[in-house]
Design a protein around this motif. Structure first.
Motif, PDB file in Angstrom:
ATOM      1  N   UNK A   1     -48.749   4.030 -27.034  1.00 25.01           N
ATOM      2  CA  UNK A   1     -48.916   4.866 -25.841  1.00 25.01           C
ATOM      3  C   UNK A   1     -48.538   4.157 -24.540  1.00 25.01           C
ATOM      4  N   UNK A   2     -48.245   4.953 -23.527  1.00 24.18           N
ATOM      5  CA  UNK A   2     -47.887   4.427 -22.220  1.00 24.18           C
ATOM      6  C   UNK A   2     -49.105   3.822 -21.527  1.00 24.18           C
TER       7      UNK A   2
ATOM      8  N   UNK B   1     -44.733   6.035 -17.305  1.00 20.69           N
ATOM      9  CA  UNK B   1     -43.780   6.218 -18.387  1.00 20.69           C
ATOM     10  C   UNK B   1     -43.376   7.658 -18.604  1.00 20.69           C
ATOM     11  N   UNK B   2     -44.180   8.605 -18.076  1.00 14.21           N
ATOM     12  CA  UNK B   2     -43.857  10.020 -18.228  1.00 14.21           C
ATOM     13  C   UNK B   2     -42.843  10.513 -17.195  1.00 14.21           C
TER      14      UNK B   2
ATOM     15  N   UNK C   1     -44.843   2.116 -31.999  1.00 14.89           N
ATOM     16  CA  UNK C   1     -46.261   2.429 -32.129  1.00 14.89           C
ATOM     17  C   UNK C   1     -47.096   1.151 -32.188  1.00 14.89           C
ATOM     18  N   UNK C   2     -48.419   1.259 -32.047  1.00 20.00           N
ATOM     19  CA  UNK C   2     -49.279   0.071 -32.127  1.00 20.00           C
ATOM     20  C   UNK C   2     -49.114  -0.714 -33.427  1.00 20.00           C
TER      21      UNK C   2
ATOM     22  N   UNK D   1     -54.559  13.887 -21.152  1.00 21.57           N
ATOM     23  CA  UNK D   1     -54.745  13.907 -22.595  1.00 21.57           C
ATOM     24  C   UNK D   1     -55.359  12.576 -22.999  1.00 21.57           C
ATOM     25  N   UNK D   2     -56.594  12.622 -23.508  1.00 18.58           N
ATOM     26  CA  UNK D   2     -57.345  11.396 -23.723  1.00 18.58           C
ATOM     27  C   UNK D   2     -56.852  10.566 -24.899  1.00 18.58           C
ATOM     28  N   UNK D   3     -56.174  11.181 -25.836  1.00 19.69           N
ATOM     29  CA  UNK D   3     -55.707  10.427 -26.984  1.00 19.69           C
ATOM     30  C   UNK D   3     -54.199  10.311 -27.045  1.00 19.69           C
ATOM     31  N   UNK D   4     -53.516  10.488 -25.920  1.00 17.74           N
ATOM     32  CA  UNK D   4     -52.059  10.580 -25.877  1.00 17.74           C
ATOM     33  C   UNK D   4     -51.615  11.574 -26.958  1.00 17.74           C
ATOM     34  N   UNK D   5     -50.450  11.375 -27.522  1.00 16.89           N
ATOM     35  CA  UNK D   5     -49.982  12.276 -28.586  1.00 16.89           C
ATOM     36  C   UNK D   5     -49.828  11.523 -29.889  1.00 16.89           C
TER      37      UNK D   5
END
Length: 399
Positions: A10-11, A22-23, A36-37, A280-284
């Motif tokens: 995530x950003x 980043x958006x 990804x992580x 959005x608390x959990x990104x996508x």
């Protein structure tokens, strides 16, 4: 698709009260490679029209339990399990069965209970010393009490449930052995709870799912019963709790908007939707998919077969062709058709419950404490790191 180095996802949330940098400009390309992580790579779909359409596209599989699919975390399989088919027709069958138990009537009947819980929590806030940490005082207790009431989790088990869920949702925060301990502990706890309720039927959501499992002609398997009970508990608790805490922090940072709502509480509903759109608390990261074949996007860009794909709800919510001045917080925004709850056959089953709790929490807090404000400089407010949710880990307030 032009080749470019994957960007970390995530950003990063910088500065703390604005959507990630980043958006900005992300939608110049319909498809962007990300890392990804876990270290795995995927391609991110950035534009509203494409994201909305792909949520219902049968060529994009939600079943990422494949050896060549990207993983979210190197140490945690999270919601991936080969025994659960997350695609149609199996998904539609299970979703239909779950919806039979998760009815709008059942959710709306919980509003008085949510209001009662909120009033009690705010009364305790008023009696104690200031500043108050809002996550612990309101944002987390409210959703966990409501979802436990809805599903029928005993009140004395709430703290244990919260600890197990927090570990289950670790991405990089906890070592693998602790993640596995929490995963196994949560599964075992829910199994024991289901068996108690099977022996002594209850009029709650778990009781309803058990009935679907045991009596319906198109029944759930025993594993699906456990899986969906776990998923509904987690989805109905953590995401809403993070949104209450961090969304409230964003709102309190804009005292002009607080006063605007306090002058007209009919704005609460639209304010909640705007906070959902922008935070959005959990990104996508939970929208990870797998391309079963080549898929052409609206501009001709092609998602190649075998690609791991992220449907970026937060980028769709910033699409300049859909939302006027999308990076501004507009609590009067008309027709706010954001993508935070997904779309189509994968639209969040708990959206109505989340909206109800967010509305109750927001209005009650601003009414009870007219002068409420943040007690810490925004640049010092810490965000949660290493977990599935990315909200503020502390939201200290005074009034």
């Amino acid at each position: 698709m032009s080749v470019q180095a994957p960007i970390p996802y995530p950003f990063e949330w910088t500065p703390p009260m604005q959507v990630p940098d980043g958006l900005r400009g992300l939608r110049e390309k319909a498809l962007v490679p990300v890392r990804l992580p876990s270290g795995d790579t995927a391609v991110m779909v950035t534009r509203y029209r494409d994201v909305r359409n792909l949520f219902s596209d049968s060529r994009l599989s939600k079943n990422v339990a494949r050896p060549d699919a990207a993983r979210i975390s190197a140490d945690n399989k999270l919601f991936v399990d080969p025994r659960v088919d997350a695609d149609p027709p199996a998904h539609l069958r299970v979703r239909g069965l779950v919806t039979k138990a998760f009815t709008a009537r059942r959710v709306e009947a919980l509003r008085p209970f949510a209001q009662e819980v909120t009033d009690d929590l705010l009364a305790k806030m008023a009696e104690g010393p200031q500043p108050v940490e809002l996550n612990e005082a309101l944002a987390f207790p409210l959703p966990i009490m409501v979802i436990c009431r809805l599903l029928g989790v005993p009140s004395e088990d709430r703290d244990k449930f919260r600890r197990l869920v927090d570990g289950f949702l670790s991405v990089t925060k906890l070592p693998p052995e602790q993640v596995e301990e929490c995963r196994q502990g949560l599964w075992s706890y829910l199994g024991e709870l289901i068996e108690r309720k099977r022996a002594h039927p209850t009029d709650d959501l778990i009781g309803g799912l058990i009935k679907v499992r045991d009596e319906d002609d198109n029944r759930l398997s025993e594993f699906e019963l456990h899986w969906w009970t776990q998923s509904l508990l987690i989805a109905g608790y953590v995401t809403t709790a993070s949104q209450i805490g961090t969304g409230t922090a964003v709102l309190l940072h804009r005292q002009d908007l607080v006063r605007e709502i306090q002058n007209d509480y009919s704005l609460v509903e639209s304010a909640v939707e705007e906070l959902l759109r922008t935070q959005i608390m959990g990104s996508s990261i939970g929208t990870l998919r797998y391309a079963l074949e080549d898929i052409e996007l609206s501009d001709g860009t092609v998602i190649e077969k075998g690609s791991s794909v992220l449907l970026s709800e937060e980028s769709a919510n910033m699409d300049e062709t859909v939302f006027t001045d999308p990076f501004s917080l507009d609590i009067r925004r008309p027709e706010n058709h954001h993508m935070t709850f997904g779309s189509g056959i994968h639209y969040c089953a708990g959206a109505a419950l989340a909206r109800m709790e967010l509305q109750v929490a927001t209005e009650s807090l601003l009414r009870r404490f007219p002068a409420i404000r943040l007690a810490m400089p925004v640049e010092d407010m810490p965000r949660a790191v290493g977990g599935f949710m990315e909200g503020f880990s502390e939201v200290p307030v005074v009034w």
